[in-house]
Design a protein around this motif. Structure first.
Motif, PDB file in Angstrom:
ATOM      1  N   ASP A  11      22.718 -18.519  15.571  1.00 10.50           N
ATOM      2  CA  ASP A  11      24.119 -17.564  15.093  1.00 10.50           C
ATOM      3  C   ASP A  11      23.452 -16.965  14.069  1.00 10.50           C
ATOM      4  O   ASP A  11      24.156 -15.791  13.924  1.00 10.50           O
ATOM      5  N   GLY A  12      22.613 -17.470  13.628  1.00 12.52           N
ATOM      6  CA  GLY A  12      22.758 -16.839  12.162  1.00 12.52           C
ATOM      7  C   GLY A  12      23.593 -16.652  11.115  1.00 12.52           C
ATOM      8  O   GLY A  12      23.960 -15.661  10.721  1.00 12.52           O
ATOM      9  N   ALA A  23      17.746 -11.839  12.555  1.00 11.91           N
ATOM     10  CA  ALA A  23      18.752 -12.282  13.814  1.00 11.91           C
ATOM     11  C   ALA A  23      18.915 -11.643  15.225  1.00 11.91           C
ATOM     12  O   ALA A  23      18.701 -10.199  14.743  1.00 11.91           O
ATOM     13  N   LYS A  24      18.597 -12.371  16.203  1.00 12.27           N
ATOM     14  CA  LYS A  24      18.794 -11.368  17.364  1.00 12.27           C
ATOM     15  C   LYS A  24      20.529 -10.710  18.014  1.00 12.27           C
ATOM     16  O   LYS A  24      21.256 -11.412  17.598  1.00 12.27           O
ATOM     17  N   PRO A  25      20.117 -10.125  17.576  1.00 12.76           N
ATOM     18  CA  PRO A  25      21.303  -8.944  18.514  1.00 12.76           C
ATOM     19  C   PRO A  25      22.303  -9.360  19.216  1.00 12.76           C
ATOM     20  O   PRO A  25      21.236 -10.135  20.336  1.00 12.76           O
ATOM     21  N   ARG A  26      23.184  -9.867  19.332  1.00 13.05           N
ATOM     22  CA  ARG A  26      24.111 -10.513  20.346  1.00 13.05           C
ATOM     23  C   ARG A  26      24.800  -9.803  21.800  1.00 13.05           C
ATOM     24  O   ARG A  26      25.280  -8.599  20.630  1.00 13.05           O
ATOM     25  N   SER A  81      24.547  -4.875  13.225  1.00 12.46           N
ATOM     26  CA  SER A  81      23.435  -4.933  14.885  1.00 12.46           C
ATOM     27  C   SER A  81      24.052  -6.314  14.330  1.00 12.46           C
ATOM     28  O   SER A  81      22.986  -7.717  15.557  1.00 12.46           O
ATOM     29  N   SER A  82      24.031  -7.561  13.802  1.00 14.02           N
ATOM     30  CA  SER A  82      24.230  -8.767  13.227  1.00 14.02           C
ATOM     31  C   SER A  82      25.094  -8.926  12.683  1.00 14.02           C
ATOM     32  O   SER A  82      25.769  -9.118  11.763  1.00 14.02           O
ATOM     33  N   SER A 103      27.265 -11.895  13.199  1.00 14.48           N
ATOM     34  CA  SER A 103      27.454 -12.600  12.970  1.00 14.48           C
ATOM     35  C   SER A 103      26.330 -12.834  11.450  1.00 14.48           C
ATOM     36  O   SER A 103      26.719 -13.509  10.387  1.00 14.48           O
ATOM     37  N   GLY A 104      25.888 -12.517  11.074  1.00  8.88           N
ATOM     38  CA  GLY A 104      25.386 -11.854   9.939  1.00  8.88           C
ATOM     39  C   GLY A 104      25.886 -11.649   8.925  1.00  8.88           C
ATOM     40  O   GLY A 104      25.874 -11.708   7.331  1.00  8.88           O
TER      41      GLY A 104
END
Length: 198
Positions: free
Chosen positions: A10-11, A85-88, A155-156, A158-159
């Motif tokens: 999830d970053g 981090a890959k976007p969720r 975009s992230s 979670s970040g």
């Protein structure tokens, strides 16, 4: 007591620490993140135990007399994570609130005038807590608040939660983000920002 949870999937970084050990724990968590970036472990969540984290923080304090310590602390300072981090694919949950409640959210946001992503998430958590009667909110619920107000979800996301945790504004437990005292103070007393604050 210090507890550090890191999720590569999830970053996110969750950091629970006493105020006295928060800075050392943040520095240690940043070091762990940098080391974990070098190792690719997809779809696994790495957790340090409270005992291990406490020992590592104690080691940081005991090594403070070494010559390399100042340079180490410079490297360890928490950095804001951008991208990476890959976007969720967050889900939109319009039924989360009634139309009247969404109107109250819009009014509260207009009153507080949050500008940064951290400020917006803090304001959403605060108003959702008052409307739903609970403290924790997952990424789908925060995404729904952004989308319902016509604002772009970070975009992230979670970040953003991780950055807020490293700044002491909140923490994530069981996938839900909770505002901490500092986050509540931000919403209650520091927003909207006055001209002198800008």
């Amino acid at each position: 007591m210090v507890k550090i949870n890191i999720s590569i999937k999830d970053g996110t970084l969750e950091l629970d620490a006493d105020p006295e050990t928060l800075e050392a724990a943040s520095n240690h968590a940043a070091t762990l993140l940098e080391k974990l970036r070098e190792i690719t472990l997809p779809n696994e969540t790495l957790r340090t135990t409270e005992a291990q984290a406490g020992q590592n923080v104690a080691d940081d304090h005991s090594d403070s007399t070494s010559a390399e310590q100042p340079a180490k602390h410079e490297v360890e300072k928490p950095k804001r994570k951008r991208g990476g981090a890959k976007p969720r694919n967050w889900q939109f949950l319009p039924e989360l609130l009634t139309n009247d409640q969404w109107q109250k959210v819009a009014e509260f946001v207009a009153e507080k005038k949050p500008k940064t992503q951290n400020e917006k998430v803090a304001v959403f958590c605060s108003v959702l807590r008052s409307l739903l009667g609970r403290d924790g909110f997952d990424g789908n619920e925060i995404h729904t608040a952004f989308k319902s107000l016509g604002d772009k979800t970070p975009s992230s996301l979670s970040g953003v939660f991780g950055n807020m945790a490293s700044e002491g504004l909140g923490h994530t437990i069981d996938g839900k983000f909770h505002l901490d005292f500092k986050g509540n103070q931000l919403v209650d007393h520091d927003l909207p920002k006055t001209e002198s604050d800008k």
